[in-house]
Design a protein around this motif. Sequence first.
Motif: not given
Length: 399
Positions: A309-329
């Motif tokens: 079993a596992w619950d709903i747990e977000p990935y760290q927002p800072a990591g999502v933002r970092l990946a988003e910056a890489a993709v946008e670049e």
Amino acid sequence: MSAIGATESGGVHREAADPADAATKQWLREWLQQGGFEVRVDRIGNLFGLLTWTPGAPYVLLGSHLDSQPAGGRFDGAYGVLAAAHTAARLRDRFRGADAPPPLNIAVVNWFNEEGSRFQPSMMGSAVFTGKLDPDTALDTCDAGGTSVRAALTDIGFAGTDECPELASYAEIHVEQGSFLEQEGRTIGLVESNWAARKYRVSVHGEQSHTGSTPMTQRRDALYGAAKIVTAVRELADEFAEGVLHTSVGQLTVLPNSPVVVAREAQLHLDLRSADLDVLRTADTRLHEVFAQVRERAGVAVSLGTAHAWDIEPYQPAGVRLAEAAVEELGLPHRRMLTLAGHDSTNMKDVVPTVMLFVPSAGGVAHNEFEHTDDADMLAGVDVLTDVADRLCHGEGQP
């Protein structure tokens, strides 16, 4: 690599610690060693390849898994390991001879038994690594034939004793196993959170008897009771709005499984998944009501144990933002999204900052020999992972 354990229809069959999985592990170990990686194997069979340019510093870990489902696809998991290996090799070449190497090192991992088809639970290697599963409990787990994880790893030469690397962060790239990216024409998915899941081992106990001579009113047919559960679990999803709840019975074992014997026992592996915890709780309550009805109507006993079993747990927002910056670049079309399936990253995000990326799956086909992801999407994913790993090695993306 897909030639190892290849099936006639273009998939692979590599269950944890079987001969094909062993050959794939050996293939990866040799590839890493030839590339200058220090290779380590821990006691649960996780295989690490380390590149150290800043001695004493922790590692940014990249990876996924090489085991598959029976007659599974060649992209699930394996793409993530290869993408990680090539990303690390790119950064090795990029930083070679640099006056000021990054403060953090890089490593690659092939997690043991992510799929959980031979040994349960799934995501076993990362669960042991993160302390969620006791290593001895995992090693003593047996498959359907009675072979333990400990014995299986010893037999294939991957019962390791090496220390695990100290980590600063983790990143994983995986085929989506859904069709959102393909439908929207996006190349990269940025995973923000996971669905919750409840997986159960259900045992239905009846009484063994003759299929011909036993009167119908006297039968306590475990398979009949199991069939009612299978049907009810599927229909349970229809009680909610479309797409809100996913339910399944993925495994059924019948004893004694003879054509002229009323079954005395049936064992099921059942799971419920949702992004809404209230829905999951309601579904769980309804499931127990179903068990009570089956006990009464089929005259059987039903017992329930939690498999995973596992619950709903977000990935760290800072990591999502970092990946988003890489993709946008890189100028690639992308979207933020959830993961419906479990991945090793769902364990890792609870102990270190973690980035999870998706590339498209053709038709959303998964756990199937006809799984496919286009070359262009896979290569774009490696470009994104390389940029993400570079940033992580320089200390970005920390909460």
